[in-house]
Design an enzyme around this catalytic site. Structure first.
Site, mmCIF file in Angstrom:
data_model
loop_
_atom_site.group_PDB
_atom_site.id
_atom_site.type_symbol
_atom_site.label_atom_id
_atom_site.label_comp_id
_atom_site.label_asym_id
_atom_site.label_seq_id
_atom_site.Cartn_x
_atom_site.Cartn_y
_atom_site.Cartn_z
ATOM 1 N N ASP A 22 47.165 38.388 60.074
ATOM 2 C CA ASP A 22 47.224 39.350 58.968
ATOM 3 C C ASP A 22 45.957 39.214 58.131
ATOM 4 O OD1 ASP A 22 47.830 40.850 56.657
ATOM 5 O OD2 ASP A 22 49.977 40.429 56.896
ATOM 6 N N LYS A 35 43.899 43.143 50.483
ATOM 7 C CA LYS A 35 43.715 43.196 49.035
ATOM 8 C C LYS A 35 43.132 41.881 48.524
ATOM 9 C CE LYS A 35 47.459 46.499 48.238
ATOM 10 N NZ LYS A 35 48.758 46.743 47.556
ATOM 11 N N ARG A 60 47.432 45.774 73.314
ATOM 12 C CA ARG A 60 47.724 47.141 72.903
ATOM 13 C C ARG A 60 47.273 47.367 71.457
ATOM 14 N NH1 ARG A 60 53.919 48.659 73.058
ATOM 15 N NH2 ARG A 60 53.892 46.873 71.645
ATOM 16 N N GLU A 89 44.904 45.798 69.908
ATOM 17 C CA GLU A 89 43.447 45.831 69.894
ATOM 18 C C GLU A 89 42.931 47.170 70.396
ATOM 19 O OE1 GLU A 89 39.687 43.228 71.699
ATOM 20 O OE2 GLU A 89 41.758 42.673 72.138
#
Length: 279
Positions: A159, A163, A233, A235
């Protein structure tokens, strides 16, 4: 009048959703005052995935409960072992395991549908070199792995927490590298990949600056995608959108720098708080 169906009986707190399968938060990590790099996703588990979880988890799955040290040699029959943190639905993991049956893969994630899917892929592919771990990889590294027990570490498309206020949640940080390095054998490869350009830049900066890791690229930059890492997939979708994927290949140094004794060990439990951190 149609007969009224009885209301479903609620599952007792702490009881696994799938009997014999993975449990929620096996180590009780919500009692730690620590910023976590993952956000458990609530997704529907298909009937097939649930069946794999119930049937195969006792044989090929383990919960990261922090209550004992794993014997990877026994678990994988003496194979060299690579730890993969975050495997999504497991397609790339299964493909790598099939291409290299001489290497064991300990694959960690908290995504229940992905856990069931990877178990199914392993069974259908006859893959005996995959084990699926459920829970927090920090607890696994900190409390359940012996020093120099890993031959590699893979962190693919973590991840990116785009932000700015969430950058502290990114997994590739100096403290994480300091925790992981002693569990890796000298020369073991740390392989990261991301399609988020700012995160790639941060990864490269942090890894190049860490004394326990050495860049495999003479120019100190990114590495070409090695042949053993499949094109996933996820990527492929990113590439279709014009994203640039960066691979980073580093080896663990022969000698580790001494750890400062005065500082708290990365990821160490706090005894002063039992509040649940925000995820």
């Amino acid at each position: 009048m149609s007969e009224q169906l009885p209301a479903p009986v609620p599952r007792p707190k702490g009881e696994p959703r799938f009997p014999g399968g993975p449990v929620a938060d096996p180590a009780g990590s919500h009692h730690e005052r620590r910023i976590r790099s993952f956000q458990p996703r609530r997704s529907r588990v298909t009937t097939g995935q649930g069946e794999y979880l119930e049937r195969l988890w006792p044989q090929w799955g383990l919960d990261i409960d922090g209550r004992g040290t794993l014997d990877l040699g026994e678990m994988f029959g003496g194979l060299p072992v690579v730890l993969e943190i975050g495997f999504g639905m497991g397609e790339a993991t299964a493909e790598m395991a099939a291409a290299d049956p001489g290497t064991g893969i300990l694959a960690v994630d908290v995504h229940t549908p992905g856990q069931g899917n990877l178990l199914g892929l392993a069974e259908r592919g006859g893959l005996t070199n995959v084990r699926v771990a459920n829970g927090d990889a920090i607890i696994l590294l900190r409390e359940m792995l012996e020093p120099e027990s890993l031959d590699g570490l893979r962190v693919y498309f973590p991840d990116p927490w785009p932000k700015k206020r969430h950058h502290k949640r990114r997994i590739i940080q100096p403290d994480f590298l300091t925790l992981a390095a002693p569990r890796l054998k000298p020369g073991a490869v740390l392989h990261c990949a991301t399609d988020w350009e700012p995160y790639a830049e941060q990864m490269l900066e942090v890894l190049n600056a860490h004394p326990a890791f050495e860049n495999t690229q003479p120019d100190g930059g990114y590495a070409p995608r090695p042949g053993f890492r499949p094109l996933t997939r996820f990527e492929g979708q990113g590439l279709d959108k014009g994203h640039v994927v960066h691979d980073l290949l580093f080896t663990r140094a022969a000698e580790l720098p001494p750890e400062p004794h005065a500082e708290q060990h990365p990821g160490q439990r706090s005894e002063q708080s039992s509040e649940q951190p925000s995820a």
